[in-house]
Scaffold this active site. Structure first.
Site, PDB file in Angstrom:
ATOM      1  CB  THR A 124      -1.092   0.077   1.228  1.00  0.00           C
ATOM      2  OG1 THR A 124      -1.824  -1.441   1.130  1.00  0.00           O
ATOM      3  CG2 THR A 124      -1.899   1.052   1.181  1.00  0.00           C
TER       4      THR A 124
ATOM      5  CE1 TYR B  44       0.354  -9.398   3.531  1.00  0.00           C
ATOM      6  CE2 TYR B  44       1.793  -7.896   2.518  1.00  0.00           C
ATOM      7  CZ  TYR B  44       0.654  -8.324   2.802  1.00  0.00           C
ATOM      8  OH  TYR B  44      -0.236  -7.541   2.041  1.00  0.00           O
TER       9      TYR B  44
ATOM     10  CE  LYS C 233      -1.139  -6.734   5.653  1.00  0.00           C
ATOM     11  NZ  LYS C 233      -0.609  -5.732   4.858  1.00  0.00           N
TER      12      LYS C 233
ATOM     13  CB  VAL D  90      -1.347  -5.229   9.243  1.00  0.00           C
ATOM     14  CG1 VAL D  90      -0.473  -4.260   7.958  1.00  0.00           C
ATOM     15  CG2 VAL D  90      -0.427  -5.497  10.360  1.00  0.00           C
TER      16      VAL D  90
END
Length: 304
Positions: A56, A142, A170, A210
């Site tokens: 992001t 992640y 995550k 998150v």
């Protein structure tokens, strides 16, 4: 760097936002804007921490990563966790970025599954272990197979949990049964990486989020988490249902596109996205305003 003692169960708090990277109109990095946006997210949107240089944050198209980290650490590092996205599909490059982030004073790293080259599970284990060995920072894995092409298997996650510095995940796999299996067998802290699954994730052992929509709805999202943890499931469910239009609506296209559009409407630092992303269209902005209104957030009309 903050001197707060981390809670092993939630090493980076409950609520983190994967922060966009503000740009100037010419596409250059807006470091002053990054400091202001980080301050807004911590002080006004109740974030316990920020992930910088994540997807992001347009990490695939930025080279100014250490400068951005230093600015955010200076702005909020005394009262919030700053976690650096450092993952690439090259172990050596990932280690370089992790060491650079450590020098910048961050509190932890986020390391995505190596993408495109699709290593086997043995390769994933070796990659993550090498990165964890390279710094003294706590690390989040992640797991996002729809982008990376490869999931981190349950057995691999359980093996990686044995590393002292691999403290959490995550989790953007969207497989709650697998999440539940790992949380039952390890002490890894699971942070939901899909905003709409935050409440279900808590029910199977997750500790927080998150988020992306949390640029706009951080405070009520944190209230939802706290309500669930306090045993007030009814309030948590009501908040989930209220926020759901924006939990999902922010991903009608790439999250960074709509977050930057929303922040711009609010007069907050954002700027354009970098190619190959493209800025939101008028139709996308109109739908975003509708989704936000359904979640109780009033976004101004675009200026003409």
């Amino acid at each position: 760097m903050t001197s707060r003692a981390p809670d092993p169960r939630r090493p980076f708090g409950r609520l983190l936002t994967a922060m966009v990277t503000p740009m100037r109109p010419d596409g250059s990095l807006d470091l002053d804007g990054a400091a202001r946006l980080a301050t807004y997210l911590v002080d006004e949107q109740s974030n316990d921490g920020l992930v910088i240089n994540g997807t992001t944050g347009e990490a695939p198209t930025t080279s100014e990563k250490e400068a951005l980290l230093r600015v955010v650490v200076e702005a909020v590092g005394d009262r919030a966790y700053v976690v650096a996205g450092v993952g690439t599909n090259d172990t050596r490059h990932t280690i370089e970025l992790a060491r650079s982030a450590e020098k910048a004073g961050v509190h932890g790293t986020l390391v995505v599954t190596p993408y495109y080259n699709k290593p086997p599970q043995a390769g994933l284990y070796a990659h993550f272990t090498a990165v964890a060995d390279a710094t003294g920072l706590p690390m989040l894995l992640y797991d996002i197979p729809h982008r990376a092409g490869t999931p981190i298997a349950t057995e691999t996650l359980c093996r990686l949990a044995g590393h002292d510095r691999i403290v959490g995940v995550k989790d953007a796999k969207g497989a709650l049964a697998e999440t539940s299996a790992v949380t039952a067998r390890t002490d890894l802290a699971f942070y939901c990486g899909e905003d709409a699954l935050t409440l279900p994730g808590l029910a199977v052992g997750g500790v927080g989020i998150v988020g992306t929509s949390t640029h706009l709805i951080g405070t009520p999202t944190k209230q939802m988490i706290e309500a669930y943890e306090a045993g007030d499931v009814g309030t948590a469910l009501a908040l989930h249902r209220r926020l759901l239009p924006l939990f999902t609506g922010i991903f009608r296209t790439q999250g960074v596109i709509l977050v930057k559009a929303a922040l711009g409407l609010l007069g907050l630092p954002s700027g354009p996205v970098r190619s190959p992303q493209v800025d939101a269209t008028p139709a996308e902005i109109a739908q975003l305003r509708t989704d936000a209104a359904a979640a109780g957030i009033d976004l101004p009309e675009p200026s003409r």
